[in-house]
Design a protein around this motif. Structure first.
Motif, short mmCIF file in Angstrom:
data_model
loop_
_atom_site.label_atom_id
_atom_site.label_comp_id
_atom_site.label_asym_id
_atom_site.label_seq_id
_atom_site.Cartn_x
_atom_site.Cartn_y
_atom_site.Cartn_z
N PHE A 227 -10.17 4.64 17.98
CA PHE A 227 -11.07 4.41 16.85
C PHE A 227 -10.33 4.16 15.53
CE2 PHE A 227 -10.49 8.99 17.26
CZ PHE A 227 -10.17 9.38 15.97
N HIS A 228 -9.02 4.28 15.51
CA HIS A 228 -8.25 4.04 14.28
C HIS A 228 -8.28 2.55 13.96
CE1 HIS A 228 -5.63 7.91 14.72
NE2 HIS A 228 -6.85 8.15 14.28
N LYS A 229 -8.74 2.23 12.77
CA LYS A 229 -8.90 0.83 12.34
C LYS A 229 -8.18 0.53 11.03
CE LYS A 229 -12.05 0.10 15.55
NZ LYS A 229 -11.48 -0.09 16.84
N ARG A 230 -7.50 1.54 10.47
CA ARG A 230 -6.89 1.39 9.15
C ARG A 230 -5.41 1.77 9.17
NH1 ARG A 230 -10.74 1.73 5.00
NH2 ARG A 230 -12.80 2.21 5.77
N ILE A 231 -4.69 1.21 8.22
CA ILE A 231 -3.37 1.72 7.88
C ILE A 231 -3.63 2.77 6.80
CG2 ILE A 231 -3.02 -0.13 6.19
CD1 ILE A 231 -0.04 0.02 6.71
N LEU A 232 -3.03 3.94 6.96
CA LEU A 232 -3.22 5.04 6.00
C LEU A 232 -1.87 5.48 5.45
CD1 LEU A 232 -5.74 7.34 7.92
CD2 LEU A 232 -6.26 5.82 6.02
N ILE A 233 -1.82 5.61 4.14
CA ILE A 233 -0.64 6.16 3.49
C ILE A 233 -1.12 7.35 2.67
CG2 ILE A 233 1.22 5.79 1.83
CD1 ILE A 233 -0.19 2.75 3.29
N ARG A 234 -0.65 8.55 3.06
CA ARG A 234 -1.07 9.74 2.33
C ARG A 234 -0.69 9.61 0.86
NH1 ARG A 234 2.07 13.04 5.60
NH2 ARG A 234 2.69 14.07 3.69
N SER B 10 -5.56 3.12 1.82
CA SER B 10 -5.77 2.51 3.13
C SER B 10 -6.15 1.05 3.03
CB SER B 10 -6.88 3.25 3.88
OG SER B 10 -8.14 2.94 3.31
N MET B 11 -5.99 0.39 4.15
CA MET B 11 -6.47 -0.98 4.30
C MET B 11 -6.79 -1.17 5.77
SD MET B 11 -4.67 -4.62 3.32
CE MET B 11 -5.05 -4.59 1.57
N MET B 12 -7.84 -1.92 6.04
CA MET B 12 -8.19 -2.21 7.42
C MET B 12 -7.04 -2.96 8.08
SD MET B 12 -11.13 -0.81 7.70
CE MET B 12 -11.79 -1.40 9.24
N LEU B 13 -6.73 -2.61 9.31
CA LEU B 13 -5.64 -3.27 10.03
C LEU B 13 -5.86 -4.78 10.09
CD1 LEU B 13 -5.09 -0.71 12.92
CD2 LEU B 13 -3.45 -1.28 11.13
N ASP B 14 -7.11 -5.17 10.30
CA ASP B 14 -7.43 -6.59 10.40
C ASP B 14 -7.26 -7.34 9.08
OD1 ASP B 14 -8.01 -6.31 13.08
OD2 ASP B 14 -10.18 -6.15 12.79
N ASP B 15 -7.17 -6.63 7.97
CA ASP B 15 -7.05 -7.26 6.66
C ASP B 15 -5.60 -7.37 6.17
OD1 ASP B 15 -9.79 -7.58 6.55
OD2 ASP B 15 -10.12 -5.77 5.35
N LEU B 16 -4.67 -6.86 6.93
CA LEU B 16 -3.26 -6.94 6.55
C LEU B 16 -2.78 -8.39 6.61
CD1 LEU B 16 -1.92 -3.86 8.53
CD2 LEU B 16 -2.31 -4.00 6.07
N LYS B 17 -1.76 -8.70 5.83
CA LYS B 17 -1.14 -10.03 5.92
C LYS B 17 -0.52 -10.17 7.31
CE LYS B 17 0.05 -10.77 1.08
NZ LYS B 17 1.14 -11.20 0.19
N PRO B 18 -0.53 -11.36 7.87
CA PRO B 18 -0.01 -11.55 9.24
C PRO B 18 1.46 -11.16 9.36
CG PRO B 18 -1.19 -13.50 8.49
CD PRO B 18 -1.05 -12.59 7.31
N ILE B 19 1.77 -10.46 10.43
CA ILE B 19 3.16 -10.05 10.68
C ILE B 19 4.04 -11.29 10.86
CG2 ILE B 19 3.03 -9.78 13.19
CD1 ILE B 19 4.63 -7.19 10.92
N SER B 20 3.46 -12.38 11.36
CA SER B 20 4.23 -13.62 11.54
C SER B 20 4.73 -14.14 10.18
CB SER B 20 3.38 -14.69 12.23
OG SER B 20 2.21 -14.95 11.48
N GLN B 21 3.98 -13.90 9.12
CA GLN B 21 4.40 -14.31 7.77
C GLN B 21 5.62 -13.51 7.34
OE1 GLN B 21 1.14 -14.66 4.95
NE2 GLN B 21 2.49 -14.10 3.27
N LEU B 22 5.64 -12.22 7.63
CA LEU B 22 6.79 -11.38 7.33
C LEU B 22 8.02 -11.89 8.07
CD1 LEU B 22 7.05 -7.62 6.95
CD2 LEU B 22 8.42 -8.66 8.73
N ILE B 23 7.86 -12.17 9.35
CA ILE B 23 8.99 -12.63 10.17
C ILE B 23 9.50 -13.98 9.66
CG2 ILE B 23 9.63 -13.40 12.49
CD1 ILE B 23 7.66 -11.15 13.48
N ASP B 24 8.59 -14.89 9.32
CA ASP B 24 8.99 -16.19 8.80
C ASP B 24 9.80 -16.04 7.50
OD1 ASP B 24 7.79 -17.52 10.90
OD2 ASP B 24 5.99 -18.06 9.77
N CYS B 25 9.32 -15.18 6.60
CA CYS B 25 10.05 -14.95 5.34
C CYS B 25 11.45 -14.41 5.62
CB CYS B 25 9.29 -13.97 4.45
SG CYS B 25 7.86 -14.65 3.63
N CYS B 26 11.54 -13.49 6.54
CA CYS B 26 12.84 -12.89 6.87
C CYS B 26 13.79 -13.94 7.44
CB CYS B 26 12.66 -11.76 7.87
SG CYS B 26 11.86 -10.30 7.19
#
Length: 181
Positions: free
Chosen positions: A102-109, A158-174
């Motif tokens: 049921f976890h749908k978010r990234i959470l940072i305390r 928090s942010m919904m996991l589905d709303d994060l920037k695509p991981i492929s964009q991070l990899i491309d930048c790197c």
């Protein structure tokens, strides 16, 4: 969303289990979520596994990272510092792992966020020992704009996991040697 799935190796599973066992045996860390001790240790294992698998993948993509203390348990109550650093941009990265269906978010305390804002946060979801889904990332700057909320275990950004920037964009930048933004 450009979710991608990686499969942990048997070595990564062993490393994560060993890491968590050191926490269990030595009383390392602080169970701030007030879950059972077994659940706390399980979460330590899952978090470390998500880090190990992603770092291995990035290295296979010829992305240089620094993670010298990745498998060194932190004896204090809180670990300070990023999980790893992207060497081309010197950006610190913190991997946040969800571990329930049921976890749908990234959470940072909020206490962690106030103590140190990382450059990048990556959202991962542990499905089981043979599947980890990596949803995407957000910047620390983006996270500053989010109003903290209490989801039952203290204030978190928090942010919904589905709303994060695509991981492929991070990899491309790197791969292009660019700053990830």
């Amino acid at each position: 969303m450009s979710l991608f799935t990686l499969q942990p190796t048997s070595l990564q599973l062993q490393q994560a289990t060993h890491f968590a066992n050191i926490y269990a045996e030595n009383g390392f860390g602080k169970n701030v979520l007030n879950v059972s001790h077994d659940e706390y240790i399980h979460f330590i294992r899952i978090g470390k596994l998500c880090e190990l698998v992603l770092i291995h993948y990035l290295q296979k993509q010829h992305i240089a990272i620094e993670a010298d203390e990745l498998l060194i348990p932190h004896a204090g109550k809180h670990k300070i510092g990023a999980d790893f650093t992207l060497l081309h941009s010197q950006q610190g990265v913190d991997v946040k792992a969800a571990n329930k269906s049921f976890h749908k978010r990234i959470l940072i305390r909020e206490d962690q966020f106030q103590a140190h804002i990382h450059d990048l946060y990556i959202g991962a979801k542990y499905i089981h020992d043979h599947q980890i889904d990596y949803y995407g990332y957000m910047t620390g700057h983006m996270m500053k704009q989010i109003v903290p909320q209490d989801f039952g275990h203290g204030m978190c950004r928090s942010m919904m996991l589905d709303d994060l920037k695509p991981i492929s964009q991070l990899i491309d930048c790197c791969k292009k040697g660019m700053i990830v933004s």
